[in-house]
Scaffold this active site. Structure first.
Site, PDB file in Angstrom:
ATOM      1  N   ARG A  48       0.851  -1.195   0.000  1.00 26.49           N
ATOM      2  CA  ARG A  48       0.000   0.000   0.000  1.00 26.49           C
ATOM      3  C   ARG A  48       0.887   1.246   0.000  1.00 26.49           C
ATOM      4  NH1 ARG A  48      -1.502   1.384   4.772  1.00 26.49           N
ATOM      5  NH2 ARG A  48      -2.524  -0.575   5.279  1.00 26.49           N
ATOM      6  N   TYR A 100     -13.372  19.781 -14.791  1.00 25.50           N
ATOM      7  CA  TYR A 100     -13.804  18.408 -15.056  1.00 25.50           C
ATOM      8  C   TYR A 100     -15.005  18.105 -14.135  1.00 25.50           C
ATOM      9  CZ  TYR A 100     -13.719  13.317 -14.879  1.00 25.50           C
ATOM     10  OH  TYR A 100     -14.075  11.995 -14.912  1.00 25.50           O
ATOM     11  N   ASP A 172      -4.291  20.811 -12.598  1.00 26.82           N
ATOM     12  CA  ASP A 172      -4.690  19.546 -13.218  1.00 26.82           C
ATOM     13  C   ASP A 172      -4.173  19.613 -14.658  1.00 26.82           C
ATOM     14  OD1 ASP A 172      -6.020  17.555 -14.646  1.00 26.82           O
ATOM     15  OD2 ASP A 172      -7.878  17.730 -13.490  1.00 26.82           O
ATOM     16  N   LYS A 197      -5.687   9.124 -18.968  1.00 26.98           N
ATOM     17  CA  LYS A 197      -5.844   9.793 -20.253  1.00 26.98           C
ATOM     18  C   LYS A 197      -4.533   9.714 -21.047  1.00 26.98           C
ATOM     19  CE  LYS A 197      -9.758  10.574 -18.210  1.00 26.98           C
ATOM     20  NZ  LYS A 197     -10.057  11.786 -17.455  1.00 26.98           N
TER      21      LYS A 197
HETATM   22  C1  LIG Z   1     -10.584  12.112 -16.210  1.00 27.30           C
HETATM   23  C2  LIG Z   1     -10.198  13.351 -15.534  1.00 27.30           C
HETATM   24  C3  LIG Z   1     -10.070  13.410 -14.136  1.00 27.30           C
HETATM   25  C4  LIG Z   1     -10.409  12.211 -13.239  1.00 27.30           C
HETATM   26  O1  LIG Z   1      -9.523  11.166 -13.427  1.00 27.30           O
HETATM   27  P1  LIG Z   1      -9.942   9.593 -13.287  1.00 27.30           P
HETATM   28  O2  LIG Z   1      -8.695   8.904 -13.689  1.00 27.30           O
HETATM   29  O3  LIG Z   1     -11.083   9.380 -14.229  1.00 27.30           O
HETATM   30  O4  LIG Z   1     -10.337   9.364 -11.883  1.00 27.30           O
HETATM   31  C5  LIG Z   1      -9.659  14.606 -13.566  1.00 27.30           C
HETATM   32  N1  LIG Z   1      -9.396  15.684 -14.330  1.00 27.30           N
HETATM   33  C6  LIG Z   1      -9.517  15.668 -15.675  1.00 27.30           C
HETATM   34  C7  LIG Z   1      -9.206  16.899 -16.459  1.00 27.30           C
HETATM   35  C8  LIG Z   1      -9.930  14.512 -16.315  1.00 27.30           C
HETATM   36  O5  LIG Z   1     -10.061  14.510 -17.644  1.00 27.30           O
END
Ligand SMILES: *Cc1c(COP(=O)(O)O)cnc(C)c1O
Length: 385
Positions: A48, A100, A172, A197
């Protein structure tokens, strides 16, 4: 040694396995590690808290963002959740208004219940940001380019703005990826990624990451990472590590295809508006040019004279683009933000930030661009085929 991006994407954090010479970092599928006496070990106690496959990934991600420390999480949301644990009741967060949808939901439906206040502003307007800051503001949450309207916030200018306050500046960086933008170098304190992504890039893993430079913040975040436990398993860490090895090639192709698709759509009679930061008349174009090394493969469109039914009809006619959540994979995807990625927002909130019912968001993949353009042409044609 300071290697260039492509070399770091392939090698950072990794070396041939000392026991076998294996070039690829093994998948250390183990929950625990033998100690030669209690407390005497090789740096790993329990998975963990740490695992060698995950460690290789974290070091590689840190190198790509130009940071000292990387932390991998079981999802992007788990990474965001861990950052929010730095806050206390009474604290305030200034955040972008077209976040998001999942981040917006976590902020307003979970953390507001714990006495944390979120103020949503247009981050492209520095005066709005300045006005929103109070003596209780502890965090600035930035997304740029934004989702789905691809607005651009000036990361360096925002850093300068929050510098004199005691505010943690989080970016982000999911949409840009470290290939296009490095927020730490522009003054941000923490970079967050949905590694699901572009970083992993093959739509086969859900994972998140944080990268940062300050030892004190790292110590706190690492404490929550291990204590709250939303860490990913070694198999997923391995897949993401493998995905990263082509990040530079994939991003180059996403940018090239994005340029072709955006320009094709711009003059299409069925399209009212195309959002893409590479256009000279995009309001954030100059800032994008300054802080990014390319304009990416995310393109949003507003359909002309289309209601929800017509929008759905067009979306369902794509053959190469698949209607699906997510983005940043090698395959092209089309998303209907109003009902999919931003479905948890109220209509009023959505319309305020331009998430219209006749809007589609394209994640332009790295297929042959001629096939992508043909697919768009067929889907947008007046008569059904
Ligand atoms: C998909 C996404 C998230 C969340 O991420 P997950 O891997 O789906 O939990 C946060 N910010 C942005 C800009 C995203 O595209």
């Amino acid at each position: 040694m300071d290697y260039k991006f492509a070399t770091k994407a392939i090698h950072a954090g990794q070396q041939p396995d000392p026991s076998t010479g294996a070039i690829m970092t093994p998948i250390y599928q183990t929950s625990t590690y033998k100690q030669s006496a209690p407390g005497v070990h090789l740096g790993y106690e329990y998975s963990r808290g740490s695992n060698p496959t995950r460690r290789a990934l974290e070091d590689c991600l840190a190198a790509l963002e130009g940071g000292k420390y990387g932390l991998a999480f079981a999802s992007g949301m788990a990474a965001i959740d861990t950052v929010l644990r730095l806050l206390k009741p009474g604290d305030e967060v200034v955040a972008g208004e077209d976040l998001y949808g999942g981040s917006y939901r976590l902020f307003t439906k979970v953390y507001e219940n714990y006495g944390i206040r979120f103020v949503f502003v247009n981050l492209a307007d520095l005066t709005q940001v300045e006005t929103a800051i109070t003596e209780k503001t502890r965090m600035l949450w930035v997304e740029t380019p934004t989702n789905p309207t691809l607005k651009i916030a000036d990361i360096a200018a925002l850093s300068a703005l929050v510098e004199e306050h005691n505010i943690i500046h989080v970016v982000d960086n999911t949409f840009a990826s470290p290939y296009l933008q490095n927020p730490l170098e522009l003054g941000a304190d923490i970079v967050m990624h949905s590694a699901t992504k572009y970083l992993n890039g093959h739509s086969d893993v859900v994972m998140g990451a944080l990268i940062l430079n300050t030892p004190e913040l790292y110590k706190q975040l690492r404490f929550y990472y291990n204590t709250c436990g939303a860490t990913p398993g070694p198999q997923d860490a391995f897949l993401c590590l493998r995905g990263l090895k082509t990040l530079h090639l994939r991003m180059k192709a996403h940018c090239e295809n994005g340029t072709l698709v955006a320009n094709y759509l711009k003059t299409h009679p069925k399209i009212e508006k195309v959002y893409w930061p590479g256009f000279l008349d995009h309001p954030g174009h100059e800032i994008a040019k300054k802080q990014m090394r390319g304009f990416g493969g995310m393109v949003s469109i507003v359909l002309k004279n289309a209601d929800l039914k017509e929008t759905f009809r067009i979306a369902s006619r794509f053959k190469v683009f698949a209607v699906a959540d997510s983005l940043g994979g090698v395959e092209s995807l089309v998303n209907h933000p109003a009902t999919m990625s931003h479905g948890s927002m109220s209509i009023a909130e959505r319309e305020k930030v331009g998430v219209l019912e006749n809007m589609l968001r394209l994640s332009v993949g790295i297929e042959d661009p001629a096939d992508l353009i043909n697919d768009l042409e067929t889907a947008l044609a007046e008569s059904a085929v």
